[in-house]
Scaffold this active site. Structure first.
Site, PDB file in Angstrom:
ATOM      1  N   CYS A  41       0.813  42.825 -13.468  1.00  8.73           N
ATOM      2  CA  CYS A  41       1.625  43.313 -12.348  1.00  8.73           C
ATOM      3  C   CYS A  41       0.991  44.551 -11.722  1.00  8.73           C
ATOM      4  O   CYS A  41       0.927  44.679 -10.494  1.00  8.73           O
ATOM      5  CB  CYS A  41       3.046  43.628 -12.815  1.00  8.73           C
ATOM      6  SG  CYS A  41       4.118  44.260 -11.501  1.00  8.73           S
TER       7      CYS A  41
ATOM      8  N   CYS B   4      10.222  43.174 -16.145  1.00 15.82           N
ATOM      9  CA  CYS B   4      11.153  43.288 -15.016  1.00 15.82           C
ATOM     10  C   CYS B   4      11.892  41.990 -14.729  1.00 15.82           C
ATOM     11  O   CYS B   4      13.071  42.010 -14.389  1.00 15.82           O
ATOM     12  CB  CYS B   4      10.408  43.762 -13.772  1.00 15.82           C
ATOM     13  SG  CYS B   4       9.117  42.661 -13.195  1.00 15.82           S
TER      14      CYS B   4
END
Length: 376
Positions: free
Chosen positions: A100, A203
């Site tokens: 990410c 997340c």
């Protein structure tokens, strides 16, 4: 100090909020961006970005800066989540936070910020960037990625895939501070999220049960659970749902044994030690220090080096992390080329896991690393 137009990634958390405040205090022109990276069931109790955006917007209001809501969910799904699932299907345990950072926060976000006329971007990561002037014949400077000064919060491990171009445009203000000081500043300037808990977990999974989440995307292929003598102890639900070193959730808690072949005792806990994809077999062993859980060497691929090149074989002062929240383990680089890195550790490392990142350090400098392929 040169002042810049800085775009700050405001997550809704206290670290990025204090980052924005520090930069504004230094005189920089600060713009906030909230990155939405996940849309599937986003309104559930486990993974709601709506509250995070409201928190980020409240911070921007208090600080007197603009904030833009940017949706990177499609990029995230293509560049991060698809790779995450591929790795799990192959029996490995990936670290999506590393991907990410490389693909979203310091690529898609960086590109977007540059389109807004930014000269720099900033995030609330606990790390540091140091500019080093090279010899006169080498034009310009090079940039080093350093550990955050707070050893309990250092996040350089997750940032090890950043390159010179990305680091040259990045600022990590809270990397110079201990977390306690960040919390103190947030309270002192009355930020609305000063007491907000730190986020945990991935997340897109949030706080939900991990296996429950994976069940939506990965097929179950049950198979045998065997010990180090080859005896079948039970049945697993699918190799993708287990990781090396796992102790809970194996499903054989009631199994009694009079000692394993490697000297475990009847009451020692069971740990996942190996996954045989060819036979769809999960191997478990008793005892934290069972030899199957210990490795002196590892090989990593898919390498990324901050300086653009890897270290020399036998270079002194090397340490490596084979997982986050672990002290640097002294090691030697025994081989390093464009495709593969081989490390030998002075002391055996526990549950070195394919798919995780092996990150190399020389003192406080993070050199880079790669994805663990195998360990012995």
């Amino acid at each position: 100090m040169k002042l810049h137009r800085v775009v700050v990634g405001l997550s809704g958390g206290v670290d990025s909020a204090v980052t924005a405040w520090l930069l504004k205090q230094q005189g920089h022109e600060v713009i906030g961006i909230f990155m939405k990276n996940w849309e599937d069931d986003d309104d559930s109790e486990f993974c709601s970005s709506r509250q995070d955006f409201l928190d980020a917007a409240s911070v921007a209001d208090v600080l007197g800066i603009e904030i833009e809501h940017v949706n990177f969910a499609a990029d995230y799904k293509d560049r991060v989540f698809a790779e995450f699932l591929r790795e799990y299907r192959a029996g490995r345990t990936p670290n999506p936070d590393v991907l990410c950072n490389a693909e979203i926060k310091f690529k898609a976000f960086l590109d977007h910020a540059m389109r807004l006329g930014a000269e720099k971007i900033a995030t609330g990561h606990y790390a540091r960037v140091r500019e080093v002037a090279d010899a006169p014949q080498a034009q310009g400077s090079r940039f080093e990625l350093l550990k955050g000064l707070d050893p309990l919060k250092d996040q350089s491990y997750f940032l090890h895939r950043l390159n010179q171009g990305q680091l040259s445009k990045t600022m990590f203000p809270v990397g110079e501070l201990p977390k306690t000081e960040v919390r103190r500043i947030a309270a002192e300037i009355a930020l609305p999220n000063a007491r907000k808990k730190d986020s945990t977990g991935i997340c897109f999974i949030g706080e939900r049960p991990f296996r429950e989440f994976l069940n939506r995307y990965l097929a179950n292929q049950p198979g045998p659970i065997r010990d180090d003598r080859g005896r079948q102890l039970g049945e697993h639900v699918g190799l993708s749902f287990y990781t090396l070193g796992q102790r809970k959730g194996i499903g054989i808690g009631g199994v009694k044994d009079k000692g394993s072949a490697r000297g475990g005792s009847e009451h020692d806990p069971w740990f996942v030690a190996r996954k045989d994809m060819a036979t769809n077999t999960l191997y478990v062993v008793q005892g934290h220090d069972h030899p199957w859980l210990l490795s002196h060497t590892l090989v990593a691929q898919d390498l990324s080096w901050v300086a653009g090149h890897g270290p020399q074989v036998g270079a002194p002062g090397m340490g490596a992390k084979s997982r986050y929240r672990q002290a640097d383990a002294p090691c030697q680089v025994t081989d390093c080329d464009t495709t593969s890195l081989s490390l030998h550790f002075d002391d055996a490392q526990w549950a070195v896991t394919p798919g995780q990142s092996a990150v190399l350090y020389q003192g406080e400098v993070c050199l880079g690393g790669g994805v663990i392929g195998s360990a012995q």
